[in-house]
Design a protein around this motif. Structure first.
Motif: not given
Length: 241
Positions: A54-65, A215-222
């Protein structure tokens, strides 16, 4: 014998043979500057292995999902091809579960590791066992399974790979056009281990706690005691070390 998989427009296949690893090959192709949409695959008799560039056009945080989109795409693909009683769930760290047992995984790598930087590429890999690791002792690892032990002997590797790419494209497009909400709604029904104690090893470290969701960008809550920690999806990046 498997037929050549069929991919949507703008996707191009690159077949490998023998023990060649599509994830490693796709990452090398991405580093060399290949176009987005390259699908590297190896349809061995015992395992389906593939990777998408893939070639994202957004920062990594928003592309990781995109990893979540690929997981949901796989669930949708197998759900369309397998018997209706086959259940597929997704672990946050990339594990795939079929009928409650581990059955392969997703892997992810990127050109950048800083959340705020736009990566040149992201590679998402799929590894799916088709037959038991030890055919002479099927069921020897009850927490692990393979596709053909779960009533999916009629699901061919080429058809599943083709369907995975198609369904993944649908979810990537929805993510780009509608944001994370549709992805989150679908993910919640497929997530494995929510509310349970987990022990995850990633990037050489082990994280333990109760998996409370994302969370909203799929970070895990432990949750650990009275504290809740957020693990970003970037913790799952394969650094090739």
């Amino acid at each position: 014998m498997s037929e050549a998989p069929q991919f949507p427009p703008l996707f191009e296949g690159l077949a490998l043979t023998g023990k060649a690893d599509p994830f490693a090959k796709a990452r090398m192709q991405a580093i060399m500057g290949c176009d987005a949409g390259l699908v590297v695959y190896n349809l061995a008799t015992d395992q389906l292995s593939a990777a998408i560039v893939f070639a994202p056009e957004v920062p990594l945080r928003d592309a990781m999902p995109v990893m979540i989109a690929c997981g949901i795409g796989f669930q949708n693909a197998l759900g369309a091809l397998a018997p209706p009683e086959v259940a597929v769930h997704l672990g946050w760290t990339g594990q795939i579960y079929v009928n409650g047992a581990g059955c392969g995984r997703l892997r992810v790598a990127a050109s950048e590791t800083a959340d705020s930087e736009v990566p040149d590429w992201i590679v998402l890999g799929l590894e799916l066992p088709l037959i038991p690791a030890d055919p002479d002792a099927p069921g020897s690892a009850p927490d692990q399974t393979c596709l053909y032990e779960e009533g999916c002997v009629d699901v061919t590797a080429d058809a599943l790979l083709s369907a995975w790419v198609r369904h993944t494209l649908v979810w990537v497009n929805r993510m780009e056009e509608e944001g994370m909400k549709p992805l989150g709604n679908e993910w919640r029904g497929l997530a494995h281990g929510v509310g349970e104690d987990v022990s995850w090893t990633m990037q050489g470290a082990t994280e333990k706690g109760i998996f409370m969701g994302t969370d909203e960008v799929f970070g895990a809550l432990l949750k650990q005691g009275n504290d809740t920690r957020l693990l970003p999806l970037t913790r799952l990046l394969d650094r090739g070390e």
